[in-house]
Write an enzyme that holds these catalytic residues in place. Sequence first.
Site, mmCIF file in Angstrom:
data_model
loop_
_atom_site.group_PDB
_atom_site.id
_atom_site.type_symbol
_atom_site.label_atom_id
_atom_site.label_comp_id
_atom_site.label_asym_id
_atom_site.label_seq_id
_atom_site.Cartn_x
_atom_site.Cartn_y
_atom_site.Cartn_z
ATOM 1 N N VAL A 82 0.856 -1.197 0.000
ATOM 2 C CA VAL A 82 0.000 0.000 0.000
ATOM 3 C C VAL A 82 0.891 1.246 0.000
ATOM 4 C CG1 VAL A 82 -1.764 1.293 1.253
ATOM 5 C CG2 VAL A 82 -1.848 -1.217 1.213
ATOM 6 N N LYS A 83 0.589 2.145 -0.935
ATOM 7 C CA LYS A 83 1.395 3.365 -1.056
ATOM 8 C C LYS A 83 0.614 4.529 -0.456
ATOM 9 C CE LYS A 83 4.320 5.059 -4.856
ATOM 10 N NZ LYS A 83 4.346 5.182 -6.317
ATOM 11 N N VAL A 84 1.280 5.265 0.424
ATOM 12 C CA VAL A 84 0.640 6.430 1.063
ATOM 13 C C VAL A 84 1.539 7.643 0.909
ATOM 14 C CG1 VAL A 84 -0.564 4.979 2.779
ATOM 15 C CG2 VAL A 84 1.647 5.981 3.357
#
Length: 218
Positions: A82-84
Site C-alpha cells: 500500500v502506497k501512502v
Amino acid sequence: MKFFIDTADIAEIRELAATGLVDGVTTNPSLIAKTGRNFLETIAEICEIIPGSVSAEVASTDFDTMLKEGLKLAKIAPNVTVKVPLTPAGLKTCKALSDQGTEVNVTLCFSAAQAILAAKAGATYVSPFVGRLDDIGEDGMGLIGDIIEIYASYTSITTQVLVASIRGPAHVIAAAKMGADVATLPPAVLKQMFGHPLTDKGLAAFVADWAKTGQSIL
Ligand code: G3P
C-alpha cells in the site's frame, strides 16, 4: 539492488517481466489515469504477472478514508504494497497498516527529515523522488546518500530506500553505487540500460564472421 518498474501499463509489464529482471512494480494515480483502466482490476492483473511487491496508492488524503482504502487494496493480493503520501495522515496510516503486517511504501519524499519520519512510522519502503528534486535545481541523488547514511546508523531501521522519479541510467548507476535497496525504473530507462553502440557494433561483427565459417552450433 532490486529493480521495480514504474508503470501501470500491462503490456509493458508483461514485456519487461519476460526479461527476468523485474522484482516489483510501482504505480501511482497518474500512471493509473494514463492507462484509462479500472484501478482495482489493473492492480490485480499486475499482481498475477509479478510475484514481487506491487505498489498501489491510496487516493484520499484523510486518515480514516486512507486506512479503509489501504485495507481494501491490501486484500487484492498478498503482494500488494500500500502506497501512502508523506503527510501526517499518510504516516498515521502507514503506522496502522505496518503494525498489522501490511507492507507500506511512503511516497512523495523530498527530504531526509521526511525519510526519518517514514522509518519511524514503520514504512517498508520510502520513495524519495530524485528527478523531481533535480528538476527544481536540488540534488536528488544527494538526498539518497543522506537517507542511506542515516538509516545505516540505526540497526532498528528496516525501511528500504526505493529510489523513485528516475530519469535515466545515470540515476540508476548513482543509486547502485550508494547501495540503495530498490530503484523503480520507467520502462524506457530499463530499456536504455541494455544499450551500448559498441555492443551493437561488436555483435554485428561476430555474426558476420560466424557466417563466414559456414558452421552451425545446433
Ligand atoms: O511513481 C513515483 C515516481 O517514480 C514518479 O516519477 O517521473 O512522475 O517524477 P515522475
